[in-house]
Every structure is written in structure tokens, then in C-alpha cells.
Write an enzyme that holds these catalytic residues in place. Structure first.
Site, PDB file in Angstrom:
ATOM      1  N   LEU A  34       0.826  -1.219   0.000  1.00 22.08           N
ATOM      2  CA  LEU A  34       0.000   0.000   0.000  1.00 22.08           C
ATOM      3  C   LEU A  34       0.861   1.272   0.000  1.00 22.08           C
ATOM      4  CD1 LEU A  34      -2.710  -1.327   2.483  1.00 22.08           C
ATOM      5  CD2 LEU A  34      -2.821  -1.273  -0.012  1.00 22.08           C
ATOM      6  N   SER A  35       2.065   1.174  -0.550  1.00 23.82           N
ATOM      7  CA  SER A  35       2.933   2.359  -0.586  1.00 23.82           C
ATOM      8  C   SER A  35       2.433   3.362  -1.629  1.00 23.82           C
ATOM      9  CB  SER A  35       4.391   1.975  -0.868  1.00 23.82           C
ATOM     10  OG  SER A  35       4.481   1.158  -2.013  1.00 23.82           O
ATOM     11  N   LEU A  77       3.642  -7.648 -10.057  1.00 24.68           N
ATOM     12  CA  LEU A  77       3.651  -6.248 -10.516  1.00 24.68           C
ATOM     13  C   LEU A  77       4.211  -5.294  -9.470  1.00 24.68           C
ATOM     14  CD1 LEU A  77       0.050  -6.000 -12.093  1.00 24.68           C
ATOM     15  CD2 LEU A  77       2.170  -6.640 -13.220  1.00 24.68           C
ATOM     16  N   TYR A 147      16.373   2.386 -11.531  1.00 19.07           N
ATOM     17  CA  TYR A 147      15.121   1.690 -11.846  1.00 19.07           C
ATOM     18  C   TYR A 147      15.347   0.682 -12.980  1.00 19.07           C
ATOM     19  CZ  TYR A 147      10.362   0.994 -13.620  1.00 19.07           C
ATOM     20  OH  TYR A 147       9.183   0.441 -14.072  1.00 19.07           O
ATOM     21  N   LYS A 151      15.311  -3.396 -12.672  1.00 15.54           N
ATOM     22  CA  LYS A 151      14.370  -4.203 -13.455  1.00 15.54           C
ATOM     23  C   LYS A 151      15.126  -5.266 -14.256  1.00 15.54           C
ATOM     24  CE  LYS A 151      10.144  -2.775 -12.642  1.00 15.54           C
ATOM     25  NZ  LYS A 151       9.061  -3.688 -12.239  1.00 15.54           N
ATOM     26  N   ASN A 176       5.293   2.840 -21.922  1.00 12.71           N
ATOM     27  CA  ASN A 176       4.615   3.801 -21.022  1.00 12.71           C
ATOM     28  C   ASN A 176       3.112   3.539 -20.979  1.00 12.71           C
ATOM     29  OD1 ASN A 176       7.280   5.087 -21.685  1.00 12.71           O
ATOM     30  ND2 ASN A 176       6.490   6.558 -20.209  1.00 12.71           N
TER      31      ASN A 176
HETATM   32  P1  NAD Z   1       1.799   1.477  -9.129  1.00 12.03           P
HETATM   33  O1  NAD Z   1       2.749   2.236  -8.270  1.00 12.03           O
HETATM   34  O2  NAD Z   1       0.449   2.049  -9.362  1.00 12.03           O
HETATM   35  O3  NAD Z   1       1.608  -0.001  -8.584  1.00 12.03           O
HETATM   36  C1  NAD Z   1       2.601  -0.682  -7.872  1.00 12.03           C
HETATM   37  C2  NAD Z   1       1.918  -1.402  -6.713  1.00 12.03           C
HETATM   38  O4  NAD Z   1       2.909  -2.144  -6.000  1.00 12.03           O
HETATM   39  C3  NAD Z   1       1.268  -0.441  -5.710  1.00 12.03           C
HETATM   40  O5  NAD Z   1      -0.011  -0.913  -5.342  1.00 12.03           O
HETATM   41  C4  NAD Z   1       2.235  -0.442  -4.530  1.00 12.03           C
HETATM   42  O6  NAD Z   1       1.585  -0.144  -3.306  1.00 12.03           O
HETATM   43  C5  NAD Z   1       2.779  -1.848  -4.611  1.00 12.03           C
HETATM   44  N1  NAD Z   1       4.112  -2.005  -4.029  1.00 12.03           N
HETATM   45  C6  NAD Z   1       5.168  -1.162  -4.173  1.00 12.03           C
HETATM   46  N2  NAD Z   1       6.213  -1.641  -3.481  1.00 12.03           N
HETATM   47  C7  NAD Z   1       5.817  -2.807  -2.898  1.00 12.03           C
HETATM   48  C8  NAD Z   1       6.445  -3.751  -2.068  1.00 12.03           C
HETATM   49  N3  NAD Z   1       7.721  -3.598  -1.669  1.00 12.03           N
HETATM   50  N4  NAD Z   1       5.742  -4.833  -1.672  1.00 12.03           N
HETATM   51  C9  NAD Z   1       4.462  -4.993  -2.051  1.00 12.03           C
HETATM   52  N5  NAD Z   1       3.796  -4.106  -2.820  1.00 12.03           N
HETATM   53  C10 NAD Z   1       4.477  -3.035  -3.252  1.00 12.03           C
HETATM   54  O7  NAD Z   1       2.550   1.227 -10.508  1.00 12.03           O
HETATM   55  P2  NAD Z   1       2.003   0.622 -11.880  1.00 12.03           P
HETATM   56  O8  NAD Z   1       2.112   1.682 -12.897  1.00 12.03           O
HETATM   57  O9  NAD Z   1       0.717  -0.088 -11.670  1.00 12.03           O
HETATM   58  O10 NAD Z   1       3.162  -0.428 -12.182  1.00 12.03           O
HETATM   59  C11 NAD Z   1       2.987  -1.824 -12.061  1.00 12.03           C
HETATM   60  C12 NAD Z   1       4.248  -2.517 -12.548  1.00 12.03           C
HETATM   61  O11 NAD Z   1       4.488  -2.202 -13.920  1.00 12.03           O
HETATM   62  C13 NAD Z   1       5.523  -2.106 -11.815  1.00 12.03           C
HETATM   63  O12 NAD Z   1       6.347  -3.252 -11.674  1.00 12.03           O
HETATM   64  C14 NAD Z   1       6.175  -1.110 -12.732  1.00 12.03           C
HETATM   65  O13 NAD Z   1       7.559  -1.028 -12.530  1.00 12.03           O
HETATM   66  C15 NAD Z   1       5.816  -1.708 -14.074  1.00 12.03           C
HETATM   67  N6  NAD Z   1       5.841  -0.743 -15.170  1.00 12.03           N
HETATM   68  C16 NAD Z   1       4.927   0.280 -15.195  1.00 12.03           C
HETATM   69  C17 NAD Z   1       4.959   1.168 -16.274  1.00 12.03           C
HETATM   70  C18 NAD Z   1       3.976   2.298 -16.384  1.00 12.03           C
HETATM   71  O14 NAD Z   1       4.050   3.034 -17.381  1.00 12.03           O
HETATM   72  N7  NAD Z   1       3.043   2.471 -15.452  1.00 12.03           N
HETATM   73  C19 NAD Z   1       5.914   1.021 -17.279  1.00 12.03           C
HETATM   74  C20 NAD Z   1       6.824  -0.016 -17.198  1.00 12.03           C
HETATM   75  C21 NAD Z   1       6.762  -0.905 -16.141  1.00 12.03           C
HETATM   76  C1  UD2 Z   2       7.770   5.194 -17.393  1.00 17.67           C
HETATM   77  C2  UD2 Z   2       7.221   4.470 -16.183  1.00 17.67           C
HETATM   78  C3  UD2 Z   2       8.257   3.630 -15.574  1.00 17.67           C
HETATM   79  C4  UD2 Z   2       8.939   2.868 -16.632  1.00 17.67           C
HETATM   80  C5  UD2 Z   2       9.309   3.564 -17.905  1.00 17.67           C
HETATM   81  C6  UD2 Z   2       9.640   2.641 -19.048  1.00 17.67           C
HETATM   82  C7  UD2 Z   2       5.541   5.823 -15.043  1.00 17.67           C
HETATM   83  C8  UD2 Z   2       5.271   6.731 -13.917  1.00 17.67           C
HETATM   84  N1  UD2 Z   2       6.816   5.419 -15.149  1.00 17.67           N
HETATM   85  O1  UD2 Z   2       8.853   6.061 -17.044  1.00 17.67           O
HETATM   86  O2  UD2 Z   2       7.638   2.784 -14.605  1.00 17.67           O
HETATM   87  O3  UD2 Z   2       8.992   1.560 -16.524  1.00 17.67           O
HETATM   88  O4  UD2 Z   2       8.206   4.301 -18.354  1.00 17.67           O
HETATM   89  O5  UD2 Z   2      10.591   3.274 -19.834  1.00 17.67           O
HETATM   90  O6  UD2 Z   2       4.674   5.465 -15.812  1.00 17.67           O
HETATM   91  N2  UD2 Z   2       7.339  14.385 -17.805  1.00 17.67           N
HETATM   92  C9  UD2 Z   2       7.044  15.737 -17.846  1.00 17.67           C
HETATM   93  N3  UD2 Z   2       6.234  16.242 -16.874  1.00 17.67           N
HETATM   94  C10 UD2 Z   2       5.708  15.475 -15.877  1.00 17.67           C
HETATM   95  C11 UD2 Z   2       6.010  14.082 -15.850  1.00 17.67           C
HETATM   96  C12 UD2 Z   2       6.842  13.581 -16.834  1.00 17.67           C
HETATM   97  O7  UD2 Z   2       7.502  16.454 -18.731  1.00 17.67           O
HETATM   98  O8  UD2 Z   2       4.972  16.005 -15.024  1.00 17.67           O
HETATM   99  C13 UD2 Z   2       8.195  13.816 -18.858  1.00 17.67           C
HETATM  100  C14 UD2 Z   2       9.411  13.083 -18.327  1.00 17.67           C
HETATM  101  O9  UD2 Z   2      10.497  13.953 -18.160  1.00 17.67           O
HETATM  102  C15 UD2 Z   2       9.620  12.042 -19.435  1.00 17.67           C
HETATM  103  C16 UD2 Z   2       8.220  11.746 -19.958  1.00 17.67           C
HETATM  104  O10 UD2 Z   2       7.402  12.844 -19.541  1.00 17.67           O
HETATM  105  O11 UD2 Z   2      10.394  12.590 -20.482  1.00 17.67           O
HETATM  106  C17 UD2 Z   2       7.634  10.465 -19.429  1.00 17.67           C
HETATM  107  O12 UD2 Z   2       7.776  10.471 -18.008  1.00 17.67           O
HETATM  108  P1  UD2 Z   2       7.007   9.406 -17.078  1.00 17.67           P
HETATM  109  O13 UD2 Z   2       7.425   9.693 -15.678  1.00 17.67           O
HETATM  110  O14 UD2 Z   2       5.569   9.391 -17.415  1.00 17.67           O
HETATM  111  O15 UD2 Z   2       7.554   8.026 -17.579  1.00 17.67           O
HETATM  112  P2  UD2 Z   2       9.030   7.433 -17.800  1.00 17.67           P
HETATM  113  O16 UD2 Z   2       9.183   7.278 -19.276  1.00 17.67           O
HETATM  114  O17 UD2 Z   2      10.050   8.171 -17.032  1.00 17.67           O
END
Ligand code: NAD
Ligand code: UD2
Length: 320
Positions: A34-35, A77, A147, A151, A176
């Protein structure tokens, strides 16, 4: 009906996955600390174990809650899903994103015992800033942030555990991801939810750098379809091993182009709050979806304008 464990099931992508599994009649247990995820976002039919993937006993408790004998697979996830947050706290990034994945795989792939398949979230961040051609899975990884490095380390741990323990692990390198339920109030949230939220409120959008950054934006329902297809494929593949697939569209969108598309959907012209480039930021991140299309038989088909329209539908743009 099958039973699955979803780590990070209270987060953005996790809640969509859990909803999809429950809608098909499956049982779901969730391990989440729940972070960033929220308890209220989770469907009450899923059993929540509040705990940490960095802690092996917490993972064991979640597997017990799911029912070790009937567990069909683990979707992993849980992670610190933000490049800036991992830069600010690289030790925790490693503990959760690398060691947490190792812990989940150690629990799932047990030499001499029944192994369960694991499908887990890796990231496009493992490729780093590798040029403008769409990245294939065979491209040598070159992460430029803790990060991305953690990964990648998670992928290596998963591959080694699957080979050693006789299990099956699939890493999905999400590009993304966007869609309803991504909390726009967090500065660590995805750029689409932040921009959409600010534009809709008539506020300036915070733009890092010159807006020329390119991303491959993939709609969350397409990501869920890939997760489920990868699990079905893993369950149908008896031999042990490790696979990795991109989850992407293959289409490049600049942040300036994204702003223009959002402004069109909202019928509003944007004003920009210029910010310095973000440390650890990748300039170009575009994936090649061919391997996933071939192995999993599907593509991330949602067009950006359709996905943005769904995101901007009343009530969709908020933490769920
Ligand atoms: P999110 O932060 O919404 O979800 C992550 C969840 O994991 C949250 O519910 C958080 O409370 C939980 N969590 C975090 N640390 C934990 C821990 N130590 N133990 C148990 N639970 C924990 O993020 P999301 O966007 O839903 O991402 C899900 C997965 O997809 C992640 O592994 C993220 O790295 C990956 N991912 C996301 C994106 C994106 O664009 N959103 C892109 C590439 C990869
Ligand atoms: C995203 C994912 C990350 C990851 C990666 C894969 C999120 C939050 N993060 O990182 O989990 O696995 O993709 O490559 O989805 N930006 C702005 N203004 C803002 C926020 C972002 O300009 O308020 C820019 C940022 O500098 C970057 C782009 O938008 O150039 C995308 O940023 P992001 O944080 O949505 O995602 P990214 O690509 O860092």
C-alpha cells in the site's frame, strides 16, 4: 476457475488486472504494501495481504492466503514504478525491484516441488537510451537509471530461478502505460495522467525539457491482455524456462505531440510550465511489438486518441 496471486494488485495496472481476472470467475489474492496502491481501489472479492515483496515471509503468507495447492500462477507487478523515486532511494529500488523479484521467483520455482508460472512487469527502462529504432528484445540492455538496472537484475534473477528450479517465468517489458486509475496527484505518476489532469483543470502542464522526448504509450487494457495471454502461454508450456516480450505499440509520440492530442480531445489549448530536463530521463523509448504478436497472438491495438478519450471520460481520471 483458477486462483492467482497478484503482487502490486492495489496499484494502477494491478487493479485493472484483478478486475479482469475476477470478471472471468477466477480467485485472486493480492500482496501489496500500500505504498502507492490503495486498499479501497481493490475489489473486495480479492483477498488482500498487506506486506512487502522484499520480505520472503510476506510472500509465503500471500501464497498461503491464495491457497498453495490451488495456486495457478503469480502475476508480479509490485515495484517502485518511478524513475525519479528510484534515483532518490536506490537502496530501496534494489530491495524491491531486484530482490523482490528474486524473492517471488524463489517462492514460485522450487526444485523438486510443484512450480507455478510467474509473469512479471519488467520495463522498457532496461533498454536505456538506445536510439530511435524500435527496440527488439534482442537489443543489448543499457539501463541509465537504478530503476532500469534493477528491473534488468529482476529479469536475470527470474531467468536463473526458472532454469534452476524447473519453473517458467515471463518478463513483460512494459513501455509507457496509461489509462483510468493512474493517480494524477502524484508527481511520480505517468505523464499522461499529470498532463490530462492539469489541462482539464485549466492549469499549466509541467513540461521537463524541450518536449522532444519520444514515448511508446500503451493503453492499460492492452497491457492486461498481454499479462493474461503470457500466463495462458506459460501454463500451456510444460518445459522450464524464461521468456521476455515487449508490451508496446511500436508508435512514437513526442511529449509535444501528446500535448496537442490531449488539447484536441479536450478542446482546450495548453499552457506550459517549463521545467529543466529530468535526471535519468530517456530521450527516445519505442518498442517493437513483433515478438509478442508472434508468441502471444495479440497486439496493443488501442489508438492514442481512443485511449485518451476513455481516460478523459467523466470520473475516469482519478485514483480509483
Ligand atoms: P503502481 O505504483 O500504481 O503499482 C505498484 C503497486 O505495488 C502499488 O499498489 C504499490 O503499493 C505496490 N508495491 C510497491 N512496493 C511494494 C512492495 N515492496 N511490496 C508490495 N507491494 C508493493 O505502478 P504501476 O504503474 O501499476 O506499475 C505496475 C508494474 O508495472 C511495476 O512493476 C512497474 O515497474 C511496471 N511498469 C509500469 C509502467 C507504467 O508506465 N506504469 C511502465 C513499465 C513498467
Ligand atoms: C515510465 C514508467 C516507468 C517505466 C518507464 C519505461 C511511469 C510513472 N513510469 O517512465 O515505470 O517503466 O516508463 O521506460 O509510468 N514528464 C514531464 N512532466 C511530468 C512528468 C513527466 O515532462 O509532469 C516527462 C518526463 O520527463 C519524461 C516523460 O514525460 O520525459 C515520461 O515520463 P514518465 O514519468 O511518465 O515516464 P518514464 O518514461 O520516465
Amino acid at each position: 476457475m483458477q486462483t492467482f496471486l497478484v503482487t502490486g494488485g492495489c496499484g494502477f495496472i494491478g487493479t485493472h488486472l484483478v478486475a479482469s481476472l475476477l470478471a472471468d470467475g477466477h480467485g485472486v489474492a493480492v500482496l501489496d504494501d500500500l505504498s502507492t496502491g490503495r486498499r479501497e481501489a481493490l475489489d473486495p472479492r480479492a483477498a488482500l495481504v498487506a506486506g512487502d515483496v522484499a520480505s520472503p515471509p510476506d510472500i509465503a503468507a500471500a501464497i498461503a492466503a491464495a491457497g498453495a495447492d490451488r495456486l495457478a500462477g503469480i502475476f508480479h507487478l509490485a515495484a517502485i514504478a518511478s524513475v525519479p523515486r528510484c534515483l532518490a532511494d536506490p537502496a530501496r529500488s534494489r530491495a524491491v525491484n531486484a530482490d523482490g523479484t528474486r524473492n517471488v521467483l524463489a517462492a514460485a520455482c522450487r526444485p523438486g516441488e510443484r512450480s507455478v508460472p510467474v509473469v512479471f512487469a519488467s520495463s522498457a527502462a532496461v533498454y536505456g537510451d538506445a536510439g530511435t529504432a524500435p527496440a527488439r528484445e534482442s537489443r543489448p540492455p543499457a539501463p541509465i537509471s537504478p530503476y532500469g538496472a534493477d528491473k534488468l537484475s529482476g529479469e536475470h534473477h527470474a531467468a536463473s530461478a526458472a532454469r534452476r528450479g524447473g519453473g517458467r517465468a515471463t518478463a513483460l517489458r512494459f513501455f509507457n502505460v496509461y489509462g483510468p486509475g493512474q493517480d494524477p496527484s502524484s508527481p511520480y505518476s505517468g505523464v499522461i495522467s499529470i498532463f490530462a489532469d492539469r489541462l482539464r483543470a485549466g492549469r499549466a502542464v509541467p513540461l521537463h525539457g524541450d518536449g522532444g522526448q519520444q514515448r511508446d504509450f500503451v493503453y492499460v487494457a492492452d497491457v492486461v491482455a498481454h499479462l493474461r495471454a503470457a500466463m495462458a502461454r506459460a501454463a500451456a508450456t510444460p518445459r522450464a524456462g524464461f521468456d521476455v516480450f515487449n508490451v508496446c505499440t511500436g508508435r512514437a509520440v513526442t511529449l509535444a505531440g501528446l500535448l496537442a492530442a490531449l488539447a484536441r480531445v479536450l478542446g482546450r489549448s495548453p499552457s506550459v510550465e517549463p521545467l529543466p530536463p529530468r535526471p535519468g530521463d530517456i530521450r527516445v523509448s519505442i518498442g517493437d511489438p513483433a515478438a509478442a504478436a508472434e508468441a502471444l497472438g495479440l497486439r496493443a491495438a488501442t489508438q492514442l486518441t481512443d485511449g485518451l478519450a476513455r481516460l478523459l471520460a467523466p470520473g475516469a481520471l482519478s485514483a480509483k
